[in-house]
Enzyme design. Sequence first.
Site, PDB file in Angstrom:
ATOM      1  N   HIS A 124       0.842  -1.196   0.000  1.00 23.73           N
ATOM      2  CA  HIS A 124       0.000   0.000   0.000  1.00 23.73           C
ATOM      3  C   HIS A 124       0.888   1.260   0.000  1.00 23.73           C
ATOM      4  O   HIS A 124       1.895   1.312   0.708  1.00 23.73           O
ATOM      5  CB  HIS A 124      -0.918  -0.006   1.233  1.00 23.73           C
ATOM      6  CG  HIS A 124      -2.033   0.981   1.132  1.00 23.73           C
ATOM      7  ND1 HIS A 124      -1.859   2.315   1.399  1.00 23.73           N
ATOM      8  CD2 HIS A 124      -3.320   0.843   0.754  1.00 23.73           C
ATOM      9  CE1 HIS A 124      -3.005   2.948   1.213  1.00 23.73           C
ATOM     10  NE2 HIS A 124      -3.909   2.069   0.818  1.00 23.73           N
ATOM     11  N   GLU A 126       0.595   4.051   1.438  1.00 23.48           N
ATOM     12  CA  GLU A 126       0.794   4.647   2.773  1.00 23.48           C
ATOM     13  C   GLU A 126       1.993   3.988   3.470  1.00 23.48           C
ATOM     14  O   GLU A 126       2.789   4.665   4.135  1.00 23.48           O
ATOM     15  CB  GLU A 126      -0.484   4.455   3.614  1.00 23.48           C
ATOM     16  CG  GLU A 126      -0.379   5.067   4.994  1.00 23.48           C
ATOM     17  CD  GLU A 126      -1.657   4.869   5.807  1.00 23.48           C
ATOM     18  OE1 GLU A 126      -2.764   4.972   5.237  1.00 23.48           O
ATOM     19  OE2 GLU A 126      -1.542   4.615   7.021  1.00 23.48           O
ATOM     20  N   THR A 161      -3.331   3.401   8.837  1.00 24.53           N
ATOM     21  CA  THR A 161      -4.547   4.088   9.308  1.00 24.53           C
ATOM     22  C   THR A 161      -5.842   3.324   8.971  1.00 24.53           C
ATOM     23  O   THR A 161      -6.855   3.533   9.624  1.00 24.53           O
ATOM     24  CB  THR A 161      -4.655   5.500   8.677  1.00 24.53           C
ATOM     25  OG1 THR A 161      -4.551   5.369   7.259  1.00 24.53           O
ATOM     26  CG2 THR A 161      -3.591   6.427   9.184  1.00 24.53           C
ATOM     27  N   CYS A 195      -7.364   5.314  11.898  1.00 27.93           N
ATOM     28  CA  CYS A 195      -8.118   6.574  11.959  1.00 27.93           C
ATOM     29  C   CYS A 195      -9.543   6.316  12.474  1.00 27.93           C
ATOM     30  O   CYS A 195     -10.109   5.244  12.269  1.00 27.93           O
ATOM     31  CB  CYS A 195      -8.066   7.304  10.628  1.00 27.93           C
ATOM     32  SG  CYS A 195      -9.499   7.156   9.631  1.00 27.93           S
ATOM     33  N   SER A 223      -9.586  -0.003  -3.260  1.00 25.40           N
ATOM     34  CA  SER A 223      -9.555   0.727  -1.989  1.00 25.40           C
ATOM     35  C   SER A 223      -9.429  -0.247  -0.815  1.00 25.40           C
ATOM     36  O   SER A 223     -10.294  -1.099  -0.605  1.00 25.40           O
ATOM     37  CB  SER A 223     -10.840   1.558  -1.857  1.00 25.40           C
ATOM     38  OG  SER A 223     -11.137   1.808  -0.508  1.00 25.40           O
ATOM     39  N   SER A 267     -13.185   6.384   0.439  1.00 24.11           N
ATOM     40  CA  SER A 267     -12.822   7.079  -0.802  1.00 24.11           C
ATOM     41  C   SER A 267     -13.957   7.031  -1.824  1.00 24.11           C
ATOM     42  O   SER A 267     -13.750   7.318  -2.996  1.00 24.11           O
ATOM     43  CB  SER A 267     -11.562   6.448  -1.402  1.00 24.11           C
ATOM     44  OG  SER A 267     -11.724   5.050  -1.488  1.00 24.11           O
TER      45      SER A 267
END
Length: 286
Positions: A124, A126, A161, A195, A223, A267
């Site tokens: 990913h 991130e 997250t 998150c 996603s 998203s």
Amino acid sequence: MRLSVAKNIGFCSGVRRAIEIIERLVQENKKNIFCLGSVIHNELLQQRLKQKGIITVDSLKDIKKPAYIILPSHGVPPTNIKEAKRKGLKIVDVTCPNVSSLQRVCKKLRQEKYQLIILGDNNHPEIRALLGIAAEAVVISNASEIELLKLDSRIAIVSQTTQSIENFLVLVNKFFEMREKIEKIKELRIFNTICLDNISRQKEVRELANNNDAVFVIGSYSSANTKRLFNISRMINPNSFLIRDYHDISDKIKLKFKKIGIISGASTPDWLVDEIIRKIKSKKGE
Ligand code: SF4
């Protein structure tokens, strides 16, 4: 038919902020706008941004000034930022504040010489950005991998997250089951960096899966957080469906579920959610 629509649906705050910043650039009629990697993992949204002239690139190699470069919501490694500055590009950083906060935590832990363990997906963006900040960090995708690691005496654990809170708790508990290893650990620091938006959606999807005949999770296969919601729902309710657009549900509506729960990934654009709900209600498009 009864529809139960999740409270947390459509864009999360981080994605909404990113899109607002990008749309401002477009409205101001800026030219030569590039994005380093997908700004957000949703193909329909990517198409819309492309129509507005935003070009997605995998590297900065062929970009010359004057140009704007968007750094996407999941962040990029510091080397990319340095290169963009060196090339004189105008940087538009739409990294989500939650991701930036995780990056700051990792940077500090690295400076303080903790062995950093990240629960996440190595592929990913991130995580790739985080490894640009803390190259020595160990990324694991599930708790059982911890048993194979050689552990230092000072350890810090963080999470991508968008990880599932369950996976994170299993990992944390795993430490206390490894008696021989824990005896040698002098310091163990745990940072819940998942998150809040994700935690809320994961909670809601469980409720929807338990209380409905079927659950529609709207979003994209690309996603990570949408797929996670879908997998959580599917484990509870086999009538769980990942819905990319209205065409994915016309057959399922025909099955005539009486109670349908609806949620989306972080998203997934609001307009897509609204369109799907409207069409389910009107039962058109079949
Ligand atoms: S899911 Fe959370 S971390 Fe990711 S962009 Fe949205 S608010 Fe930020």
